[in-house]
Design an enzyme around this catalytic site. Sequence first.
Site: not given
Ligand code: NDP
Length: 480
Positions: A282, A461, A248, A150
């Site tokens: 988020c 963080e 996070e 995002n």
């Molecule tokens: P995901 O959990 O799908 O993915 C996040 C990252 O983790 C990506 O790089 C993804 O790779 C990777 N990933 C996915 N599966 C695995 C696994 N089994 N092992 C290791 N890494 C993995 O989230 P999104 O990318 O869809 O992001 C949206 C989410 O992030 C929302 O829920 C949002 O709320 C949260 N978010 C939280 C924030 C915070 O500060 N709390 C800030 C911003 C977002 P790939 O995409 O290549 O599959």
Amino acid sequence: MEKLHNFINGAYLEPKSGEYIDNYEPATGQIYSWIPDSDSDDVELAVEAAEKAFPIWSAMSVEERSKILVKLSEGIDKRMDEFVAAESKDNGKPITLARHVDIPRAVSNFHFFATAILHFASESHYMEGVGVNYTTRKPIGIVGCISPWNLPLYLFSWKIAPALAAGNCVIAKPSEITPYTAYLLGKVAQEAGLPNGVLNILHGTGPKVGDAIVKHPKIKAISFTGGTKTGEYIARTAGPMFKKLSLELGGKNPNIIFSDCDFEDMLSTTIRSSFANQGQICLCGSRIFVEKSIYPRFKEAFVEKISKSKVSFPEDPKANLGAVVSEPHMEKILSYIELAKQEGGTILTGGKRVHLDAPHDKGYYIEPTIIEGLSFDCRTNQEEIFGPVVTITPFETEEEALMMANSTQYGLAGTIWTSDLKRAHRVADQLQSGIVWINSWLVRDLRTPFGGLKASGVGREGGWEALRFFTEAKNIFIKY
Ligand code: NDP
């Protein structure tokens, strides 16, 4: 078509498997580059490089490390236009947003931690007549940083910068959906003089290369930002290996509006906190609770303004909203709008996919959507949608607003609008969230703790919290 490469040991490399995956441009729905489909073999290569680099990087004086990281920050700044265009193309966000938020924040993240490390000190505890304790803080070694799509470079750098500043070597993975600015970062790291192997950037899918990072025994800490479900899997996998974890995760943030607020300030900020980055931040306030006495006024003004928002392609300087990040994500958001209708909600504005003219006719655009008439505990109001969709709900008392606000499994951020100082403090204190903004939203001071409660994550963080996470404390006692 352009092929992206992994950045390992200071060089751009093909994935060991030779396999690539498609990278789509959300604004057009077309494939525009290929990214490495990396796996555990590439992680192994990166770990070998990081192992060699760690004694050099960790032994460097903080002044030297700081200088290199300042150069890295300046390097992004110098290539501002290139990074802005890449971020906007990869993610679908309006170019103005990438220019004013994403890339400047990435510059600040590197600059902030490059200089913060110069002031990072450890504690000593004096015991009268007995002796003295002093605590050392050393880098952990090799750490893994995994970030979402995002705010691609912004969140990638938010992890990498403190990890490097603290003296660690990093194996980082951006989301496969938005790899491009992370790919460019390797070039800037080379130009800044970062020693080979200190920062390694691997592309590919979460379940393949992400999982291999999480499971590698020589990677001692994982800093992850993403969905709660993925976070839970990572905790389950890395926990038994005794890795340090910073998670996070998701949110479903409340925006509580009292009748005594500054209405115009609240309205313009609520428009941003609802729909900035197509609601894919988020910290966006997706559940808006409004005191009953101003509910009709708020509803009319909010709906009127939002119905005039321009959904357009990212390069359009007048775009208020761009494309959402991917086709599956668009389908997910639209399915939640259908769910809201089934749950008895009324769509006050929006609710549909937007079809722009060619070449953007296959892009992933959704109207900003406002829904009312839902109960606070229905699925639409409990589950994270992460798109341009908000619900509005009236409340009568402060207690009722708090009960609804705190009713979800999440606890990331909350916003309160009131001019009653006592109430502001009282409600902020009782909100179950790691971050609270009063009469504002998304004001960020990089020194402050950042993170959520409940299913929104574990750890914090930002500032010293990040530098503490990326170091191991050792207490040493000397007897008098
Ligand atoms: P995901 O959990 O799908 O993915 C996040 C990252 O983790 C990506 O790089 C993804 O790779 C990777 N990933 C996915 N599966 C695995 C696994 N089994 N092992 C290791 N890494 C993995 O989230 P999104 O990318 O869809 O992001 C949206 C989410 O992030 C929302 O829920 C949002 O709320 C949260 N978010 C939280 C924030 C915070 O500060 N709390 C800030 C911003 C977002 P790939 O995409 O290549 O599959």
